[in-house]
Design a protein around this motif. Structure first.
Motif, PDB file in Angstrom:
ATOM      1  N   SER A 358      25.063 -17.602  -1.492  1.00 14.13           N
ATOM      2  CA  SER A 358      24.058 -16.740  -0.844  1.00 14.13           C
ATOM      3  C   SER A 358      23.318 -15.932  -1.901  1.00 14.13           C
ATOM      4  O   SER A 358      23.620 -16.018  -3.090  1.00 14.13           O
ATOM      5  N   CYS A 359      22.386 -15.104  -1.437  1.00 17.05           N
ATOM      6  CA  CYS A 359      21.588 -14.330  -2.405  1.00 17.05           C
ATOM      7  C   CYS A 359      22.451 -13.319  -3.137  1.00 17.05           C
ATOM      8  O   CYS A 359      22.082 -12.835  -4.203  1.00 17.05           O
ATOM      9  N   CYS A 425      24.492 -17.478   6.208  1.00 20.76           N
ATOM     10  CA  CYS A 425      24.423 -16.026   6.038  1.00 20.76           C
ATOM     11  C   CYS A 425      23.576 -15.399   7.131  1.00 20.76           C
ATOM     12  O   CYS A 425      23.811 -14.276   7.547  1.00 20.76           O
ATOM     13  N   ARG A 452      27.188 -12.194  13.216  1.00 21.03           N
ATOM     14  CA  ARG A 452      26.083 -12.493  12.297  1.00 21.03           C
ATOM     15  C   ARG A 452      26.070 -13.954  11.857  1.00 21.03           C
ATOM     16  O   ARG A 452      25.025 -14.592  11.848  1.00 21.03           O
TER      17      ARG A 452
HETATM   18 FE1  SF4 Z   1      20.426 -13.052   1.450  1.00 19.52          FE
HETATM   19 FE2  SF4 Z   1      19.408 -12.216   3.738  1.00 19.52          FE
HETATM   20 FE3  SF4 Z   1      19.286 -14.776   3.089  1.00 19.52          FE
HETATM   21 FE4  SF4 Z   1      21.616 -13.714   3.658  1.00 19.52          FE
HETATM   22  S1  SF4 Z   1      19.883 -13.931   5.066  1.00 19.52           S
HETATM   23  S2  SF4 Z   1      21.179 -15.075   1.957  1.00 19.52           S
HETATM   24  S3  SF4 Z   1      21.368 -11.645   2.883  1.00 19.52           S
HETATM   25  S4  SF4 Z   1      18.267 -13.105   2.029  1.00 19.52           S
END
Ligand code: SF4
Length: 757
Positions: A358-359, A425, A452
């Protein structure tokens, strides 16, 4: 695949304008009697639009700022671009980028998922791409990577100021940039050269000493801090790190810490310029930026003796791995106590899925350290016990870990590498677990509110560092502590993990990856001939019509649609959830207008009387009915109307449905400004108790609008259903500039007029 190394980039639009910034800062410092400043103040104040006119006071003054850059993700870019189209500008005022990442699902595996998401979201991607071409915005295709990772690899620069239409924009603080997550309206401001407003933030100083032990990672520092600060502890503050511990951290590790500063509500988080930032810039093809930053290193750190509003001290040497959650990122448990924590709560011990990347955590260092754990276990013949998914943050990361073998290690262990996108995510994850069934997942992501990841409210979602997630995947148990416990290999022999190992940066440099994902030019040339693609039949996208200018006359016959009682956040005014898919379609999303608002007259949510036929109906239905009859309407609101997010839809929708003014006891400031930008006049009762005197169905007429000026009073003549009249005093907060927005019908109408002139 073919070797395709990252090459040196054209940094002309990436290097912050240090000469101008330091000159601005000198002006501000003179005004502030040369008091020592924090780094956050230095970067923010050096971006003041009029540095000679402002006396910044932390936590008090509203600053007008000129950001250097804008980044937008595919969901929030839609309305931003639709609005920018109204400005009439041929190109964006600052370099901007669009990233297709949120709309990509995680179902079958990278290639198939990207292909399917492109089909499912074709109209959105085509629209964004054509808009990007027209206005010279860098367009990052679906599958190229996640906004914050791409920004870190390409655009972030020490001392710069960036706005991003996503809450984890602060990730770029790992490269010393003040990067702030905003709504689309703010991005439009920056792209249209409207000064962007921010209340001068307070600054929390985090003093780092020592250095991390072999098991701990930067993620663990921020997981621990989330526990200390809680989800609201950073609100209104920039978190600024300092102290000798800073120099021991990798640039990407610092980015992880800044990324998750969003979880404590911080405006952003920031590190001073370090040698690890220099190495990262150099290895990602931005030597010109590091050379310029080296020459301005004084600017890129706090002044000696700078004052912080609060100081937290953290000795990195004492940090142990942490696991946070479930359901909130500030429920922080040290790894050594996690087993007891699970048992005490009576939760199931089984770990069903483990997700890394993920980020937040997909740097080369993260991937290497996670792979080192997977390799130890597989080499020893230990089988993985939970599903194991890897989300690389970008094509650059994916291609580099493919070349250097980490990807193979994950796959050999039974892991699956997903698309370079948000996927699980953001809840775009197809799971086999039944909805409503308790199960636990462990992720290296940043957020873990209920439902989520998979829409299942019974999924216990825990956050940890990727190396810890990986090790625990081999146990398949939450009670397993990889630092102390052992597993059995195939032959029943005891196996224990050694601490993770891995490099910050690849020895052979980064790979750029597949040609499909070739990065756009940092300075794309706008092409006025491009037609922006919007299917008139689309229910997800709709071109915006400019709002009508105000005729300069008093408002007459304004009907009170609803008198709202109590809290009315932007979520009550424009709900999220299932409505998000209509973010680019004003008419469709307006169907949710004020559906969360409580009617003070009948105590009911979303139920009002249509005075034209005396029937009760929902707020959007009555608003639409009034609109169709050319009846203008208003909302009488309680305190802090429009608090919550910067969601511009909350202002756009009421304007679209026919409200020229909103009257409240008080406004949340961002929403008040958003209303003004859309040409809606926000008025506040002079006497708070006058709120009690107006009701739904009353008719309002104004006195004082004809001579509207900053600070001028406005009278409201209210006619009750029985014909009786009363007069109420109101005030407004319009500045001279904002008055022009109201006169022209919107801020963008004003820009368009100026462009045409
Ligand atoms: Fe990052 Fe938001 Fe994408 Fe998750 S949804 S990977 S927190 S940018």
């Amino acid at each position: 695949s073919q070797h395709n190394p990252v090459v040196e980039k054209d940094c002309s639009s990436i290097t912050p304008p240090y000469a101008k910034l330091t000159k601005n800062l000198d002006l501000v410092k003179r005004i502030l009697d040369n008091r020592p400043l924090t780094l956050a103040e230095k970067v923010v104040y050096s971006h003041l639009t009029n540095p000679e006119e402002t006396i910044p006071v932390r936590g008090e003054t509203y600053l007008k700022l000129s950001p250097d850059r804008v980044a937008m993700q595919d969901a929030s870019a839609q309305m931003a671009l639709l609005q920018f189209m109204l400005s009439g500008m041929p190109t964006t005022a600052v370099p901007s980028s669009i990233h297709c990442d949120h709309l990509i699902a995680a179902n079958e595996g990278a290639d198939k998922d990207v292909a399917e998401s492109i089909i499912a979201n074709k109209e959105i991607f085509d629209f964004l791409e054509s808009g990007a071409k027209k206005y010279g915005v860098a367009f990052w295709k679906p599958g190229s990577g996640i906004i914050h990772q791409i920004v870190l690899e390409n655009y972030a620069a020490p001392g710069g100021l960036m706005l991003g239409t996503d809450s984890h924009t602060p990730n770029a603080g790992g490269l010393g940039m003040v990067a702030i997550g905003v709504g689309g309206a703010d991005a439009v401001d920056a792209m249209a050269a409207i000064p962007w407003e921010l209340k001068a933030p307070n600054v929390i100083g985090v003093k780092l000493t020592g250095s991390l032990g072999p098991w701990a990672s930067p993620k663990d520092v921020i997981l621990k801090m989330a526990g200390l600060l809680t989800v609201r502890g950073g609100t209104g503050h920039i978190i600024e790190y300092f102290g000798e511990g800073v120099d021991t951290l990798s640039c990407t590790g610092m980015a992880t810490m800044c990324n998750m500063g969003a979880e404590v509500g911080a405006t952003t988080s920031l590190f001073p310029y370090t040698t690890s930032m220099r190495s990262y810039l150099n290895s990602t093809g931005r030597r010109a930026v590091s050379t310029a930053a080296d020459a301005n290193s004084q600017f890129l750190r706090a002044d000696a003796g700078a004052h912080y509003d609060k100081i937290i001290e953290i000795n990195l040497s004492e940090i142990e791995p942490h696991i946070n959650g479930p359901f909130t990122p500030d429920l922080s448990t040290p790894l050594s106590k996690f087993k007891d924590f699970i048992a005490e709560n009576g939760w199931k011990d089984d770990l069903t899925s483990s997700l890394i990347g993920s980020c937040t955590n997909s740097s080369y260092q993260d991937m290497s350290r996670a792979a080192s754990m997977a390799k130890q276990a597989t080499d020893a013949g230990v089988d993985i016990k939970s599903q194991f998914l890897v989300t690389p943050g970008s094509e650059q990361i994916r291609a580099t870990i493919e070349r250097d073998g980490q990807q193979l290690v994950f796959e050999n262990a039974g892991g699956q590498v997903l698309a370079n996108a948000c996927g699980p995510c953001i809840g775009q994850w197809k799971r086999t677990e039944k909805k409503g069934e308790e199960n636990a997942i462990l992720t290296s992501f940043n957020r873990n509110f209920r439902s989520r990841n998979d829409g299942n409210s019974q999924t216990m979602n825990f956050l940890a560092a990727p190396e810890i997630v990986t090790a625990m995947a081999f146990a398949g148990k939450l009670s397993f502590n990889p630092m102390t416990d052992s597993l059995k290999d195939k032959n029943g022999k005891e196996f224990r993990f050694n601490p993770p190992t891995g490099d910050d940066l690849p020895h052979q440099g980064f790979e750029a990856g597949r040609a499909t994902y070739e990065p756009p030019s940092p300075t794309p040339t706008p092409d006025a001939s491009v037609q922006i693609s919007i299917d008139p039949k689309s229910n997800r996208l709709q071109a915006l019509d400019p709002f009508q200018p105000w005729n300069g006359e008093e408002f007459k016959d304004i009907r009170v649609l609803v008198k709202v009682k109590g809290k009315c956040t932007t979520d009550h005014i424009s709900a999220a959830g299932p409505w998000l898919k209509f973010k680019g379609h004003l008419q469709n999303i307006a169907e949710n207008t004020l559906i969360g608002a409580q009617n003070a007259d009948n105590g009911k949510v979303n139920l009002v009387t249509d005075v034209t036929n005396n029937k009760e109906d929902t707020i959007p239905e009555v608003a639409k009915s009034y609109k169709s009859q050319d009846i203008e309407w208003t909302v009488i609101a309680d305190h802090n109307y429009g608090e919550g997010s910067a969601r511009e839809h909350a202002a756009l929708q009421v304007r679209y449905l026919g409200s020229p003014l909103i009257i409240s006891r008080s406004f949340a400031r961002i929403h008040e400004t958003n209303l003004k930008k859309q040409g809606v006049l926000p008025l506040t009762f002079k006497n708070d108790s006058d709120y009690e005197k107006i009701n739904g169905g009353d008719v309002i007429e104004t006195q004082g609008l004809k001579n509207l000026a900053p600070g001028s009073p406005v009278k409201l003549i209210v006619t009750k259903p029985d014909g009786s009249k009363l007069s109420i005093d109101a005030v407004h907060t319009l500045s001279e500039d904002q008055l022009q927005w109201i006169r022209e019908g919107s801020a963008l109408n004003l820009i368009k007029k100026n462009v045409a002139a």
